[in-house]
Design a protein around this motif. Structure first.
Motif, PDB file in Angstrom:
ATOM      1  N   GLN A   1       0.770  -1.196  -0.051  1.00 25.75           N
ATOM      2  CA  GLN A   1      -0.077  -0.164  -0.093  1.00 25.75           C
ATOM      3  C   GLN A   1       0.871   1.343   0.021  1.00 25.75           C
TER       4      GLN A   1
ATOM      5  N   ARG B   1     -11.168  -3.018  -3.747  1.00 25.70           N
ATOM      6  CA  ARG B   1     -11.496  -1.443  -3.033  1.00 25.70           C
ATOM      7  C   ARG B   1     -11.312  -0.634  -4.101  1.00 25.70           C
TER       8      ARG B   1
ATOM      9  N   ARG C   1      -9.199  -8.475   1.820  1.00 24.70           N
ATOM     10  CA  ARG C   1      -9.750  -7.394   2.797  1.00 24.70           C
ATOM     11  C   ARG C   1     -10.281  -8.282   3.863  1.00 24.70           C
TER      12      ARG C   1
ATOM     13  N   ARG D   1      -4.150  -3.347   4.093  1.00 22.25           N
ATOM     14  CA  ARG D   1      -4.425  -3.331   2.597  1.00 22.25           C
ATOM     15  C   ARG D   1      -3.083  -3.895   1.857  1.00 22.25           C
TER      16      ARG D   1
END
Length: 328
Positions: A64, A174, A213, A245
């Motif tokens: 991330q 996402r 997730r 994430r």
């Protein structure tokens, strides 16, 4: 899936009809389970395509912090900063400044050029920005309605030929890069099936994607959506405990999810189908991605699709299937 379909641009109907014709041609050849996705612009996205594991094998990885560094300081997407906290922006800047130019190029290629999500030739940054801009006024509700409109035309023709459509989740599941993502959770699937209850409307249970997730319970989803599962990708991920994430594609039986229980639920669903019909429809599976290992290290392969790692994963999955089946 042509981008004009996702954007519902004028004239997109011809692409929908082309898609239907392709579906019907496949059905005539006996291929009646079709995996597809509705992800705008990009397909599955990773920051590292050769992340070295302690075993010496290599895995796909999503970091991330690296992704934020790309978004904020390499792509320099307009208004990207509103999607990150001040702390995240500061961390991303540190990551960006620590990278060499060569490392920045590799990261860029991994995200926008080197993955199967590219629809034509590799994107340049300007091309990529332009494609993202097409969705600047598109929110999740609008994209979802475009999916529903597409399926409302396709599903009647699919039913007529006994074709099962299996939508693949958005990967990672996402919103990212300002793009809406609409197949990410159990709630998303409930919305899809409430709107379009056709028996041809189903899913690909990509265990690795959904499990990236933490709010997705994969054994529960396998049980809840069993009748809708027509295809399953049986791989898993290990999420970073400090940044949920971020994740690494793990060994098939050593991830954050209970793969044995997922497979048990799929076998239970197949048994229920057989009870209803003498020839109950099987749930097709594949190990999906695998680690690059042993003699495959150094070979040129599509990311995640080296032979030995995938065969290892398939052997492990088949072992679980055989052991569970013997208990019945």
């Amino acid at each position: 899936m042509h981008e004009d379909i996702k954007l519902a641009r004028p004239g997109h109907e011809k692409y929908v009809e082309n898609w239907i014709v392709s579906m019907e041609n496949l059905a005539q050849c006996g291929i009646k389970t079709i995996c597809y996705n509705f992800m705008p612009v990009i397909d599955w996205t990773r920051t590292d395509l050769n992340f070295k594991l302690p075993s010496g094998a290599y895995a796909l990885r999503f970091d991330q912090k690296k992704f934020a560094a790309f978004d904020l300081f390499i792509l320099k997407r307009e208004h990207a900063e509103v999607e990150y906290s001040a702390g995240e922006i500061a961390q991303a800047k540190l990551v960006f400044e620590a990278m060499s130019e060569a490392e920045r190029t590799v990261l860029t290629n991994n995200i926008i050029a080197g993955l199967p999500g590219k629809m034509t030739d590799s994107y340049g940054l300007d091309d990529f920005r332009s494609m993202l801009a097409n969705y600047k006024d598109m929110n999740s509700d609008a994209l979802r309605q475009n999916l529903f409109a597409f399926l409302s035309k396709v599903l009647p023709r699919a039913e007529a030929m006994d074709v099962k459509l299996a939508i693949h989740p958005d990967d990672p599941p996402r919103d990212m890069l300002g793009l809406p993502r609409i197949i990410c959770t159990a709630d998303d699937l409930n919305t899809l099936f409430q709107a379009l209850p056709s028996p041809s409307n189903g899913i690909t249970l990509c265990v690795g994607t959904y499990s990236s997730r933490p709010d997705n319970d994969l054994p529960a989803m396998a049980k809840q959506f069993g009748p809708r599962i027509h295809f399953s990708h049986l791989r898993g991920v290990s999420r970073d405990p400090d940044e949920q994430r971020s994740f690494i594609e793990a060994s098939h039986l050593d991830s954050d999810i209970d793969m044995v229980q997922v497979i048990k639920e799929l076998l239970n669903e197949e048994s229920r189908r057989t009870e209803k019909e003498a020839e109950g429809q099987k749930i097709f599976i594949r190990p999906d991605h695998g680690h690059q290992m042993m003699g495959d290290i150094g070979k040129s392969v599509n990311p995640g699709y080296s032979g030995i790692g995938r065969m290892k994963g398939l052997a492990e999955v088949r072992g679980v299937i055989r052991a569970l089946s013997a208990q019945k």
